[in-house]
Design an enzyme around this catalytic site. Structure first.
Site, PDB file in Angstrom:
ATOM      1  N   LYS A  11      47.799  38.365  38.308  1.00 22.53           N
ATOM      2  CA  LYS A  11      47.843  37.948  39.708  1.00 22.53           C
ATOM      3  C   LYS A  11      48.692  36.687  39.907  1.00 22.53           C
ATOM      4  O   LYS A  11      49.036  35.999  38.934  1.00 22.53           O
ATOM      5  CB  LYS A  11      46.413  37.731  40.209  1.00 22.53           C
ATOM      6  CG  LYS A  11      45.565  39.017  40.183  1.00 22.53           C
ATOM      7  CD  LYS A  11      44.209  38.786  40.830  1.00 22.53           C
ATOM      8  CE  LYS A  11      43.384  40.057  40.845  1.00 22.53           C
ATOM      9  NZ  LYS A  11      42.083  39.861  41.539  1.00 22.53           N
ATOM     10  N   TYR A  51      44.400  47.187  48.362  1.00 20.58           N
ATOM     11  CA  TYR A  51      43.000  46.766  48.465  1.00 20.58           C
ATOM     12  C   TYR A  51      42.298  47.377  49.679  1.00 20.58           C
ATOM     13  O   TYR A  51      41.286  46.832  50.140  1.00 20.58           O
ATOM     14  CB  TYR A  51      42.911  45.242  48.500  1.00 20.58           C
ATOM     15  CG  TYR A  51      43.097  44.596  47.129  1.00 20.58           C
ATOM     16  CD1 TYR A  51      42.115  44.714  46.144  1.00 20.58           C
ATOM     17  CD2 TYR A  51      44.240  43.879  46.824  1.00 20.58           C
ATOM     18  CE1 TYR A  51      42.278  44.128  44.892  1.00 20.58           C
ATOM     19  CE2 TYR A  51      44.419  43.286  45.563  1.00 20.58           C
ATOM     20  CZ  TYR A  51      43.418  43.418  44.612  1.00 20.58           C
ATOM     21  OH  TYR A  51      43.576  42.847  43.375  1.00 20.58           O
ATOM     22  N   PHE A  59      36.280  38.879  52.594  1.00 20.57           N
ATOM     23  CA  PHE A  59      37.374  38.194  51.916  1.00 20.57           C
ATOM     24  C   PHE A  59      38.697  38.959  51.961  1.00 20.57           C
ATOM     25  O   PHE A  59      39.677  38.527  51.365  1.00 20.57           O
ATOM     26  CB  PHE A  59      36.994  37.900  50.457  1.00 20.57           C
ATOM     27  CG  PHE A  59      36.614  39.138  49.653  1.00 20.57           C
ATOM     28  CD1 PHE A  59      37.591  39.936  49.071  1.00 20.57           C
ATOM     29  CD2 PHE A  59      35.289  39.491  49.487  1.00 20.57           C
ATOM     30  CE1 PHE A  59      37.254  41.067  48.338  1.00 20.57           C
ATOM     31  CE2 PHE A  59      34.936  40.624  48.745  1.00 20.57           C
ATOM     32  CZ  PHE A  59      35.930  41.414  48.176  1.00 20.57           C
ATOM     33  N   ARG A  87      37.621  45.915  31.407  1.00 16.67           N
ATOM     34  CA  ARG A  87      36.719  45.119  32.248  1.00 16.67           C
ATOM     35  C   ARG A  87      35.946  44.108  31.386  1.00 16.67           C
ATOM     36  O   ARG A  87      35.711  42.972  31.822  1.00 16.67           O
ATOM     37  CB  ARG A  87      35.736  46.020  33.011  1.00 16.67           C
ATOM     38  CG  ARG A  87      36.382  46.980  34.012  1.00 16.67           C
ATOM     39  CD  ARG A  87      36.884  46.324  35.258  1.00 16.67           C
ATOM     40  NE  ARG A  87      35.861  45.626  36.005  1.00 16.67           N
ATOM     41  CZ  ARG A  87      35.995  45.239  37.276  1.00 16.67           C
ATOM     42  NH1 ARG A  87      37.122  45.512  37.947  1.00 16.67           N
ATOM     43  NH2 ARG A  87      35.053  44.587  37.886  1.00 16.67           N
ATOM     44  N   THR A  93      34.096  38.982  37.915  1.00 17.76           N
ATOM     45  CA  THR A  93      34.978  38.653  39.040  1.00 17.76           C
ATOM     46  C   THR A  93      35.037  37.149  39.276  1.00 17.76           C
ATOM     47  O   THR A  93      36.112  36.586  39.492  1.00 17.76           O
ATOM     48  CB  THR A  93      34.465  39.361  40.313  1.00 17.76           C
ATOM     49  OG1 THR A  93      34.307  40.751  40.044  1.00 17.76           O
ATOM     50  CG2 THR A  93      35.419  39.149  41.474  1.00 17.76           C
ATOM     51  N   ARG A 104      39.447  35.957  32.360  1.00 17.95           N
ATOM     52  CA  ARG A 104      39.127  35.206  33.584  1.00 17.95           C
ATOM     53  C   ARG A 104      38.486  33.862  33.251  1.00 17.95           C
ATOM     54  O   ARG A 104      38.762  32.857  33.926  1.00 17.95           O
ATOM     55  CB  ARG A 104      38.250  36.056  34.516  1.00 17.95           C
ATOM     56  CG  ARG A 104      39.073  37.103  35.255  1.00 17.95           C
ATOM     57  CD  ARG A 104      38.215  38.091  35.992  1.00 17.95           C
ATOM     58  NE  ARG A 104      38.989  38.898  36.951  1.00 17.95           N
ATOM     59  CZ  ARG A 104      38.526  39.972  37.547  1.00 17.95           C
ATOM     60  NH1 ARG A 104      37.294  40.385  37.309  1.00 17.95           N
ATOM     61  NH2 ARG A 104      39.289  40.654  38.391  1.00 17.95           N
ATOM     62  N   ASN A 114      41.670  34.978  40.480  1.00 15.48           N
ATOM     63  CA  ASN A 114      40.966  35.200  39.217  1.00 15.48           C
ATOM     64  C   ASN A 114      41.835  35.856  38.141  1.00 15.48           C
ATOM     65  O   ASN A 114      41.344  36.616  37.317  1.00 15.48           O
ATOM     66  CB  ASN A 114      39.656  35.941  39.452  1.00 15.48           C
ATOM     67  CG  ASN A 114      39.852  37.296  40.080  1.00 15.48           C
ATOM     68  OD1 ASN A 114      40.980  37.704  40.327  1.00 15.48           O
ATOM     69  ND2 ASN A 114      38.773  38.007  40.332  1.00 15.48           N
ATOM     70  N   GLU A 128      45.737  53.643  41.163  1.00 15.77           N
ATOM     71  CA  GLU A 128      46.403  52.333  41.163  1.00 15.77           C
ATOM     72  C   GLU A 128      47.673  52.352  40.314  1.00 15.77           C
ATOM     73  O   GLU A 128      48.684  51.746  40.681  1.00 15.77           O
ATOM     74  CB  GLU A 128      45.421  51.274  40.660  1.00 15.77           C
ATOM     75  CG  GLU A 128      44.273  51.053  41.632  1.00 15.77           C
ATOM     76  CD  GLU A 128      43.145  50.197  41.077  1.00 15.77           C
ATOM     77  OE1 GLU A 128      42.164  49.994  41.809  1.00 15.77           O
ATOM     78  OE2 GLU A 128      43.228  49.742  39.916  1.00 15.77           O
TER      79      GLU A 128
END
Ligand code: UDP
Ligand code: MG
Length: 139
Positions: A11, A51, A59, A87, A93, A104, A114, A128
Site C-alpha cells: 500500500k 474496495y 471508513f 493472512r 488489520t 503489519r 496498514n 482481485e
C-alpha cells in the site's frame, strides 16, 4: 475448491516509506512465489471499484482516498494454502493487534495505512488478481 494463489498490494504508506524490498524479502522467505507484479497507481475510481465490498463501511471514503494517494505494488503470489498463509504472514488489520514478526506489525503505521493487502478467500483472490492481471492471472 482451494487454490494456491493469493493477491496482494503493497500500500502507499509502505511504498512511500521505502519498504518494498523488505516486504518482498519476507514474502519470499515465507515460501511464496511471485507470479505477477506491477507497480502502479490507483485512480479514485479504481480504488472505489477494488474496495466496493466495503462501500457501506464508515471508513470507505478515507480508504479510497488513501489507496489512491500514491504508488502501490500489486502482485499475485503462489504457495500451498496461499490465502490463509498470507493472512497469517501479514497479521491483523489493526497493526496494534498484529502478532510479532508479521508484516503489519513491522511496517504498518495505522489501521488504515496498514502496509499490505491480502485476499480473504480463494474467490476474492481470483477476482482481485484479475483486476490488475487479466491476461497473466491464468498462469
Ligand atoms: N480499514 C480502515 N479502518 C477500519 C478497517 C479497515 O481504514 O476500521 C482499511 C484498512 O486499510 C484495511 C482495509 O480497510 O486493510 C480493508 O478492510 P478489511 O476489514 O477487509 O481488512 P483486511 O482484510 O485488509 O485485513
Ligand atoms: Mg479484507
Amino acid at each position: 475448491m482451494a487454490t494456491n494463489r493469493t493477491f496482494t498490494m503493497l500500500k502507499p504508506d509502505a511504498v512511500e516509506a521505502g519498504h518494498i524490498g523488505a516486504i518482498l524479502e519476507k514474502i519470499n522467505a515465507a515460501g511464496f512465489r511471485i507470479v505477477a507484479m506491477q507497480m502502479t497507481e490507483l485512480s479514485i475510481n479504481d480504488a472505489k471499484a477494488f474496495y466496493a465490498v466495503h462501500s457501506e463501511r464508515p471508513f470507505y471514503g478515507e480508504l479510497v482516498d488513501y489507496m489512491s494517494s500514491g504508488p502501490i505494488v500489486a502482485a499475485i503470489l503462489e504457495k500451498d494454502n496461499a490465502v490463509e498463509d498470507f493472512r497469517t504472514l501479514i497479521g491483523a488489520t489493526n497493526p496494534a493487534e498484529a502478532a510479532e514478526g508479521t508484516i503489519r506489525k513491522l511496517y504498518a503505521t495505522s489501521i488504515a495505512a496498514n502496509a499490505v493487502h491480502g485476499s480473504d478467500s480463494d474467490e476474492n483472490a481470483a477476482i482481485e488478481g484479475s483486476f490488475y492481471f487479466s491476461d497473466r492471472a491464468k498462469f
